[in-house]
Design an enzyme around this catalytic site. Sequence first.
Site, short mmCIF file in Angstrom:
data_model
loop_
_atom_site.label_atom_id
_atom_site.label_comp_id
_atom_site.label_asym_id
_atom_site.label_seq_id
_atom_site.Cartn_x
_atom_site.Cartn_y
_atom_site.Cartn_z
N LYS A 125 7.34 -0.53 1.88
CA LYS A 125 6.53 -0.49 3.10
C LYS A 125 7.25 0.35 4.16
O LYS A 125 8.47 0.22 4.33
CB LYS A 125 6.31 -1.92 3.60
CG LYS A 125 5.35 -2.04 4.77
CD LYS A 125 5.15 -3.51 5.15
CE LYS A 125 4.08 -3.69 6.21
NZ LYS A 125 3.87 -5.12 6.56
N SER A 145 -1.06 -6.59 6.61
CA SER A 145 -0.70 -5.22 6.94
C SER A 145 -0.05 -4.46 5.80
O SER A 145 -0.03 -3.23 5.83
CB SER A 145 0.23 -5.22 8.15
OG SER A 145 1.49 -5.79 7.81
N SER A 204 0.79 -10.91 5.92
CA SER A 204 0.73 -9.49 5.59
C SER A 204 1.20 -9.11 4.19
O SER A 204 1.00 -7.98 3.76
CB SER A 204 1.53 -8.67 6.61
OG SER A 204 0.81 -8.55 7.80
#
Lengths: 492, 95
Positions: free
Chosen positions: A80, A155, A179
Amino acid sequence: MDASIPTLVQAVEALQQRQISSEELTGACLQRIADLNPTVNAFITVDAEGAMQAARQADQVRAAGGGGIPPLTGVPLAIKDLFCTAGLRTTCASRMLEQFVPPYESTVTARLREAGAVILGKTNMDEFAMGSSNETSCFGPVRNPWDLARTPGGSSGGSAAAVAARMCVAAIGTDTGGSIRQPAALTGTVGLKPTYGRVSRFGMIAFASSLDQAGPMTRDIRDAAWLLQVMAGHDPKDSTAINQPVPDYVGALDRSIQGWRIGLPAEYVQSNGLHPDVRAALEAAMAVYRELGAEIVPISLPYTQHAIPTYYIIAPAEASSNLARYDGIRFGHRCAHPKDLKDLYARTRAEGFGAEVKRRIMLGTYVLSSGYYDAYYRKAQRVRRLIAEDFARAFQEERLSVILTPTAPESAFLLGAKNQDPVSMYLSDIFTINVNLAGLPALSLPCGRDAHGLPIGMQLIGRPLDESAILTAGHVYQQATDWHLAVPGCAS
Amino acid sequence: MSITEDTIRHVATLARLEISSAELPAYTGQIARILGLMEQLRAIPTDGVEPMSHAVEMTIPERLDQVVNTDQRALLLANAPDVEAGCFRVPKIIE
């Protein structure tokens, strides 16, 4: 196009047995990224050169043989874009950090590299991890590999989509209010949020410091156990990293769950927003667990309904403080031709942040401001304790091994369906944020499909530092079912 | 507590965010709705409940006071938007 990218454990075995080289495997992932990323948009930055170089090095390490070959040598992963990677651009999907090249490495990525992993690139996400649909990224939304018109969740949507579409062997995400788990549920993958403090936050770009936690995103539970084994552990660079030995997660997977008591909270199952298809999938999973010898125990977590307002006070409050550092002085975006310092701050931040980030900064500033601090922030901190005590009481009084809930109220929604209404977007987190407030470990794993053929996920919640229990419960379920083996259309 | 455009303008100033008049109504409406969601917490009795600021009860560990990062000036300045003579450059601060 084939779906021959292996799982992490399969990759390790194939690399060990010289059935494939890391150069070949990394090359295959990069090829899939080249083919699919223009539509899926899972990666912000692809480091093809760095990845191939690391792959060749890994192959040399394996060729040299001998003992002590690190466990992930040659395994290509996606990270990420919130973890600082020295020398590799890290944007947090924000214009503010569009050109930011970290001068240092996060502990998580450093541990993965030391374990021999190859980093393919940095995955797309909601800006500063604020969002549940990946639509707040300044690089555009990620598309769900199961249906390109839909969100992969957020997310960590880029990491989830990259795993689902076989663009990597596994990925790393972060979870502040769901997330990791919500995108895992929406993409038919596995996502684990460890106990707060189990994994070091050093080098993670901060959103809400008392809630943020990094974790693995994988195709199955065994892979998640392997990655957590590498990621977990004390770190002197993070004063909140728990100084406790890391148990053998992988070794604990193949236990029996005969006699385990699995709590089923009434407040989750009876929730108005729960889609009937998700409820049906959860009931089917309960039947599987009964067959495996576990007992489903009805429980009550009465403060559940207060988690959303509590979270949306605490998280923005912490965010408004953390994001004060983006001032256009030392790093990040700076506006052109500032007329004075105040103008520099205000315009830099207006240009650098997107609408959702600004909303949360203003919300956080408001609840912390003089006159409102006790009514909002202090109140939320008190309710947070009541929410945490709900879980502790249930685990103790009912002698539970794990708690079972849906991960998200519904399957993947259409892009654009909720992004005009922050409140309806926030409700996507209704089953996941309690766990962050309480600091508990939880994971999501696939447990069915809805009427559109979209994946449905369920959540297993554990006692503090008992990641082993949720991993075991997830693993035995996957040994008895095959939901985790399904491949989305665009990747098959 | 009613949230007006003035409230949001004030909060934006505190947060050092330039918000245009055109953006103000939308932010005001959205933030008012979000804060409305939070009103339900008022009804919860919390007298005597200790505020929880962290999920894990722990004391801050101490470490040895040692220099670990030696001179990294060039590395750290590499990300700066405006640099002169090894320093961050900012607009004039004192009139």
